[in-house]
Design a protein around this motif. Sequence first.
Motif, short mmCIF file in Angstrom:
data_model
loop_
_atom_site.label_atom_id
_atom_site.label_comp_id
_atom_site.label_asym_id
_atom_site.label_seq_id
_atom_site.Cartn_x
_atom_site.Cartn_y
_atom_site.Cartn_z
N GLY A 38 0.82 -1.21 0.00
CA GLY A 38 0.00 0.00 0.00
C GLY A 38 0.86 1.26 0.00
O GLY A 38 0.58 2.22 -0.71
N LEU A 39 1.90 1.24 0.81
CA LEU A 39 2.83 2.39 0.83
C LEU A 39 3.53 2.56 -0.50
O LEU A 39 3.74 3.69 -0.97
CB LEU A 39 3.85 2.22 1.96
CG LEU A 39 3.36 2.53 3.37
CD1 LEU A 39 4.40 2.07 4.39
CD2 LEU A 39 3.07 4.00 3.52
N ILE A 40 3.91 1.45 -1.12
CA ILE A 40 4.58 1.53 -2.43
C ILE A 40 3.63 2.10 -3.48
O ILE A 40 4.02 2.98 -4.26
CB ILE A 40 5.12 0.14 -2.85
CG1 ILE A 40 6.28 -0.26 -1.95
CG2 ILE A 40 5.55 0.15 -4.32
CD1 ILE A 40 6.72 -1.70 -2.12
N LEU A 41 2.39 1.63 -3.50
CA LEU A 41 1.43 2.15 -4.47
C LEU A 41 1.18 3.63 -4.25
O LEU A 41 1.26 4.43 -5.19
CB LEU A 41 0.10 1.37 -4.36
CG LEU A 41 -1.05 1.89 -5.22
CD1 LEU A 41 -0.70 1.79 -6.70
CD2 LEU A 41 -2.33 1.13 -4.91
N GLY A 42 0.92 4.03 -3.01
CA GLY A 42 0.67 5.43 -2.72
C GLY A 42 1.88 6.31 -2.99
O GLY A 42 1.76 7.41 -3.53
#
Length: 133
Positions: A38-42
């Motif tokens: 999720g952090l990578i996508l955001g």
Amino acid sequence: MMSNFDNMIIRQRKWMLYWLAILVLCAGFLPYTRILLGLILGSSVSLYNLWLLQYKSNQLGETIAAGRKARSGLGTFSRMTAAILAVVIAMRFEAYFHLYAVIFGIVSSYVIMALDFIFYQIIVYKRGEDRPL
């Protein structure tokens, strides 16, 4: 000779790429893959938004410096659309992406811009340079 704006752009992009590299390494080795993905996508969307904001700001500055009338904004609609797309992806693939982590990742470029500003001002102050904020 590079301007302060160009140096700032390079610093901020570099810090975003370091942040993404740390996240990818952590996703490979730590058990919190859903949060880290999720952090990578955001953060990926945030890097795109940072690039777009810097590009549009540079274009706007050059247009005004040339004495022409500015016709376009800073790409707010495009940046909002990218952020909404990331949230929709996180909601659609809930098993892979943590929604709150995606939202934090989207905000990460703004955190990096603020930290860059603070660190830069501290360095300028320690050097004794007389530059305005």
